[in-house]
Design a protein around this motif. Structure first.
Motif, PDB file in Angstrom:
ATOM      1  N   LEU A   1       0.831  -1.208   0.000  1.00 47.70           N
ATOM      2  CA  LEU A   1       0.000   0.000   0.000  1.00 47.70           C
ATOM      3  C   LEU A   1       0.869   1.262   0.000  1.00 47.70           C
ATOM      4  O   LEU A   1       0.528   2.260  -0.649  1.00 47.70           O
ATOM      5  CB  LEU A   1      -0.935  -0.007   1.206  1.00 47.70           C
ATOM      6  CG  LEU A   1      -2.090  -1.009   1.126  1.00 47.70           C
ATOM      7  CD1 LEU A   1      -2.765  -1.156   2.483  1.00 47.70           C
ATOM      8  CD2 LEU A   1      -3.098  -0.595   0.057  1.00 47.70           C
TER       9      LEU A   1
ATOM     10  N   ALA B   1      -8.891  -2.221  -0.490  1.00 49.75           N
ATOM     11  CA  ALA B   1      -7.593  -2.663   0.041  1.00 49.75           C
ATOM     12  C   ALA B   1      -7.229  -1.878   1.301  1.00 49.75           C
ATOM     13  O   ALA B   1      -6.756  -2.446   2.298  1.00 49.75           O
ATOM     14  CB  ALA B   1      -6.515  -2.502  -1.026  1.00 49.75           C
ATOM     15  N   ARG B   2      -7.451  -0.578   1.277  1.00 46.41           N
ATOM     16  CA  ARG B   2      -7.108   0.253   2.431  1.00 46.41           C
ATOM     17  C   ARG B   2      -8.018  -0.034   3.623  1.00 46.41           C
ATOM     18  O   ARG B   2      -7.557  -0.084   4.772  1.00 46.41           O
ATOM     19  CB  ARG B   2      -7.185   1.729   2.046  1.00 46.41           C
ATOM     20  CG  ARG B   2      -6.109   2.125   1.051  1.00 46.41           C
ATOM     21  CD  ARG B   2      -6.168   3.586   0.667  1.00 46.41           C
ATOM     22  NE  ARG B   2      -5.145   3.870  -0.322  1.00 46.41           N
ATOM     23  CZ  ARG B   2      -3.852   4.055  -0.059  1.00 46.41           C
ATOM     24  NH1 ARG B   2      -3.444   3.999   1.203  1.00 46.41           N
ATOM     25  NH2 ARG B   2      -2.981   4.291  -1.011  1.00 46.41           N
TER      26      ARG B   2
ATOM     27  N   SER C   1      -8.976   0.160  -4.725  1.00 44.26           N
ATOM     28  CA  SER C   1      -8.033   0.834  -3.839  1.00 44.26           C
ATOM     29  C   SER C   1      -8.640   1.061  -2.462  1.00 44.26           C
ATOM     30  O   SER C   1      -8.001   0.791  -1.431  1.00 44.26           O
ATOM     31  CB  SER C   1      -7.624   2.176  -4.450  1.00 44.26           C
ATOM     32  OG  SER C   1      -6.878   2.937  -3.548  1.00 44.26           O
TER      33      SER C   1
ATOM     34  N   SER D   1      -6.352  -7.745   2.173  1.00 44.82           N
ATOM     35  CA  SER D   1      -5.886  -6.428   1.746  1.00 44.82           C
ATOM     36  C   SER D   1      -4.758  -6.534   0.730  1.00 44.82           C
ATOM     37  O   SER D   1      -4.741  -5.829  -0.281  1.00 44.82           O
ATOM     38  CB  SER D   1      -5.403  -5.633   2.968  1.00 44.82           C
ATOM     39  OG  SER D   1      -4.800  -4.427   2.570  1.00 44.82           O
TER      40      SER D   1
ATOM     41  N   ALA E   1      -4.647  -5.136  -2.962  1.00 49.09           N
ATOM     42  CA  ALA E   1      -3.622  -4.139  -3.261  1.00 49.09           C
ATOM     43  C   ALA E   1      -2.750  -4.563  -4.442  1.00 49.09           C
ATOM     44  O   ALA E   1      -2.404  -3.739  -5.304  1.00 49.09           O
ATOM     45  CB  ALA E   1      -2.752  -3.890  -2.030  1.00 49.09           C
TER      46      ALA E   1
END
Length: 491
Positions: free
Chosen positions: A92, A118-119, A115, A142, A146
């Protein structure tokens, strides 16, 4: 420094370490590492310094293969880190940095959603860091999101830049190259594909075969190969002229125990003789390869730079017209963690520039698909990011060799070498080649990309690495390059 390793929320009983090394500032591998071992669910890293450091290793990611991934640099502490979480953190972080470098702030909704997901998953893993098993599950999810996002972002940036280079006609017929196998130069099927596809070819040079006895030269193979190529409208490169490995050094020199000065004098003579003989036929010389990594004689740092200077001086005195390339192997520098008689790649490049050596461009080899330092498979954003590092060397760059396999073949060529998306096959190889070429040729400082083997027959070091089968039938990778060639040459 210790890392707990989890699989599907459970502490691992078994874990195979592959491609593992530690790195410090500027991602330079650490040769001060005493050991890295796995036991009782943890990877223990013992080293002689206490500075912050990161760990890189081959790591499976569901749906995306088995890739060499790094953590961020971390301080030592008594409590172990959760490796799953640190790998997700590093990816990340790299995404954030590359979005800024590439100025990619406007994204389509699908990429944006990926995005954000994933965060969100990574934040969830940090919220559960007191329960490592749960944190690892969220971190794995994640990381998968990512990595998917990272590769799509790298492809998106490459497509934009590659299209712009094609539109501006800054790419031409000579940007796609291939290494020639002299043993196949009289095979009509082989030559048909070679001449139809490529405007730029590299003829290999092996000092051991040219000068088997000191002062006795055999140029027959090179003469014949270059004669066959002379009638074609091709840009011809030759080399590497000097490469200090057991396979390429004459036996009389390999076992000579000569001092550095005499080895340098002998190398100067060989380069001068070769370049003088073929100067009118060769457009570019790969003068010296791998002084950063392959160093059979154990040259010191100063001697490695001096040998590079010697090769450039000898070639320049024999022929002033052709381009002179200095070739760097294994651009991530993993070898430096295991061998002190080597030089990190960007340090070597910088010292060559600072030393005032007269040359025209750097060459970079990027071979993937073996369980050896420097050949483990990485994701496309890592490849793109590493190429970006060479933008600072103020010289043009040529990818002088690239190859990936079309199969797993056991031994060093198994899943411990890495897998891109799914186990290697001709389709995966084709997809990888197309993505890699678009990324490489999107870089404004990259002038050409040379594939290392046209046919599987000549690809003896990496099974199935050719663009053609052993029957000289085109694979998907060859067809992918044909499409790129059309895009480049379209008026």
């Amino acid at each position: 420094m210790r890392f707990e390793v989890y699989r599907q929320g459970h502490l691992c009983d078994e874990f195979t370490l592959a491609g593992t090394y530690m790195f410090g500032a500027d991602t330079i591998p650490l040769h001060a590492t005493e050991r890295i071992r796995f036991a009782k669910g943890q990877i223990e890293c013992k080293r002689r310094s206490h500075d912050a450091a990161g760990l890189a290793l081959l790591w499976p990611v569901e749906g995306l293969g088995q890739l060499l991934l790094p953590t961020t640099r971390l301080p030592e502490r008594a409590r172990p880190y959760v490796l799953n979480v640190e790998l997700a953190r590093a990816k990340l972080m790299q995404i954030t940095l590359k979005r800024e470098d590439w100025s990619l702030f406007e994204e389509d909704q699908d990429l944006l959603a990926l995005s954000q997901e994933a965060r969100s998953l990574f934040i969830g893993s940090l919220e559960h860091i007191g329960h490592p098993a749960r944190a690892s599950v969220l971190a794995d999810e994640s990381l998968a999101k990512a990595l998917d996002y990272a590769e799509k972002l790298a492809a998106h940036q490459a497509d934009q830049a590659f299209t712009a280079r094609c539109r501006n006609r800054s790419l031409g017929r000579h940007c796609l190259g291939c290494r020639v196998d002299p043993a196949l130069i009289d095979n009509e099927a082989y030559c048909k594909w070679l001449f139809d596809m490529f405007g730029f070819v590299t003829v290999p040079v092996n000092w051991a075969r040219i000068e088997p006895e000191r002062g006795q030269y055999d140029f027959a193979e090179l003469d014949h190969c270059l004669e066959r190529l002379a009638s074609k409208r091709l840009a011809v490169c030759a080399g590497p002229v000097l490469h200090f490995t057991e396979e390429t050094l004459p036996s009389w020199l390999l076992h000579s125990r000569w001092p550095f000065e005499k080895i340098r004098e002998t190398a100067y003579g060989f380069v001068s003789k070769l370049v003088s003989r073929y100067g009118r036929l060769i457009h570019a010389w790969r003068l010296i390869s791998g002084m950063n990594a392959d160093n059979h004689f154990g040259f010191s740092f100063e001697q490695a730079i001096e040998m590079t200077r010697t090769a450039a001086l000898a070639a320049r005195s024999a022929d002033v017209k052709s381009r002179k390339l200095i070739e760097i192997l294994y651009p991530w520098g993993e070898y430096y963690a295991h061998d002190r008689n080597t030089i990190p790649p960007l340090v070597y490049a910088d010292m060559v520039i600072q030393s005032g050596i007269s040359f025209d461009a750097f060459g970079i080899e990027m071979h993937f698909g073996k369980d050896r330092p420097g050949m483990h498979v990485r994701d496309m954003m890592q490849i793109s990011a590493r190429l970006d590092c060479f933008a600072q060397v103020v010289k043009p760059v040529h990818i002088t060799g690239v190859v990936v396999p079309d199969r797993l073949n056991g031994g060093e060529q198994d899943d411990r070498a890495g897998i891109w998306h799914r186990p290697w096959d001709p389709d995966v190889q084709g997809e990888w080649v197309e993505q890699f070429y678009r990324i490489a040729l999107a870089k404004p400082f990259v002038q050409s990309v040379t594939y290392s083997h046209l046919s599987d027959i000549s690809c003896t070091d990496l099974a199935g690495g050719g663009l053609l089968t052993r029957q000289f039938e085109p694979k998907r990778a060859f067809l992918a390059l044909a499409r790129l060639q059309k895009a480049i040459l379209r008026k």
